[in-house]
Design an enzyme around this catalytic site. Structure first.
Site, mmCIF file in Angstrom:
data_model
loop_
_atom_site.group_PDB
_atom_site.id
_atom_site.type_symbol
_atom_site.label_atom_id
_atom_site.label_comp_id
_atom_site.label_asym_id
_atom_site.label_seq_id
_atom_site.Cartn_x
_atom_site.Cartn_y
_atom_site.Cartn_z
ATOM 1 C CG LEU A 94 -47.711 -15.136 10.646
ATOM 2 C CD1 LEU A 94 -46.613 -14.534 9.783
ATOM 3 C CD2 LEU A 94 -47.130 -16.157 11.615
ATOM 4 C CG ASP A 194 -43.356 -3.414 -2.522
ATOM 5 O OD1 ASP A 194 -42.990 -2.233 -2.336
ATOM 6 O OD2 ASP A 194 -44.550 -3.733 -2.682
#
Length: 288
Positions: A94, A194
């Site tokens: 990406l 996270d």
């Protein structure tokens, strides 16, 4: 190794993939990361030592669970595998770009939707996974206070104690964290686990989350961590609160939730994080 990766990708996509472009890219402190391309298909590769395969497999599992909800985007998992001495995770590549105000608001809204749409009967996960390089236990538990105090805070304190880094009586600290969460009502939901800015990216006006340490827990752990290493833009919190408002008392609970991550940094890196952990513990004890 690269031949193994070419072969595995080819099997998944159903056509021959041959590396024409390979570029080392940034991807955190743990893995070597590459952008691979044949000028038609592009992939993001994480590499580590062969015994690290379990970490890649648990990461792939969490990404797949997030993807299934269709609430917030994450990279497609292509495959995991090993070569003679390496393990690897192959993801969709990406190209990230700058995020505007509307992107951050949408991120808050989509994260809230992920939390809303993923209720579960218990706290935990189908298997243990990892937070950084640290194993993260996820035994099923019906009581959130017990789960977080024991499997998050107590676990990290025990790992530190094995390195002769002692913050006090572990059972007492567990008890304090447990009792501070005593009256907080929690519905288990899928959390990223996270969630800091380094694990968020924007591509073609879409937000993507990655590098999860997922489990079914209190949604507030994700929001708390967004404030640990520098807050997100205000628009993110506005989007979240408009969609799924937080309960009162969050400012107290986030000290405990972020204590887990600070302890983990103390385990991984030592140094200043040990002192930060002590300071955080003192603030928690002052609330008790």
């Amino acid at each position: 190794m690269w031949q193994n990766i070419e072969r595995d990708i080819s099997q998944v996509i159903g056509e021959e993939f041959s590396i024409k472009h390979k570029q080392l890219v940034t991807g955190g402190d743990i893995n070597l990361c590459y952008w691979l391309s044949d000028y038609q298909h592009n992939y993001f590769i994480k590499l580590n030592d062969k015994p690290r395969l379990q970490q890649f497999e648990t990461e792939a599992y969490s990404l797949a669970k997030i993807k299934q909800l269709n609430a917030i985007a994450c990279p497609d998992v292509i495959t995991t595998g090993t070569s003679l001495d390496k393990s690897y995770l192959v993801l969709e590549y990406l190209p990230f770009n700058h995020a505007g105000t509307k992107n951050w608001w949408l991120f808050g809204k989509q994260l809230a939707q992920m939390h809303q749409q993923s209720s579960h009967g218990q706290f935990g996960w189908q298997h243990d996974n990892f937070i950084g390089n640290t194993q993260q236990p996820n035994d099923w538990q019906s009581n959130w206070r017990t789960f977080f105090a024991e499997q998050r805070i107590g676990w990290q304190l025990q790992l530190l104690a094995e390195k002769s880094i002692i913050f006090g009586d572990i059972e007492h600290i567990i008890s304090v964290c447990h009792d501070t969460l005593l009256h907080h009502q929690v519905t288990p939901c899928l959390v990223h686990g996270d969630l800091w800015q380094g694990n968020i990216g924007f591509s073609d006006s879409r937000v993507f989350i990655y590098d999860p340490a997922s489990y079914y827990g209190d949604r507030e752990v994700d929001i708390a961590m967004t404030e640990l290493f520098g807050q997100m833009p205000d628009e993110f919190y506005q989007g979240y609160q408009e969609t799924y408002p937080l309960q009162s008392g969050f400012d107290k609970r986030k000290l405990i939730y972020n204590f887990y991550h600070i302890l983990n940094h103390a385990n991984l890196f030592g140094g200043v994080y040990i002192e930060q952990s002590k300071a955080n513990l003192n603030r928690i004890l002052a609330l008790y």
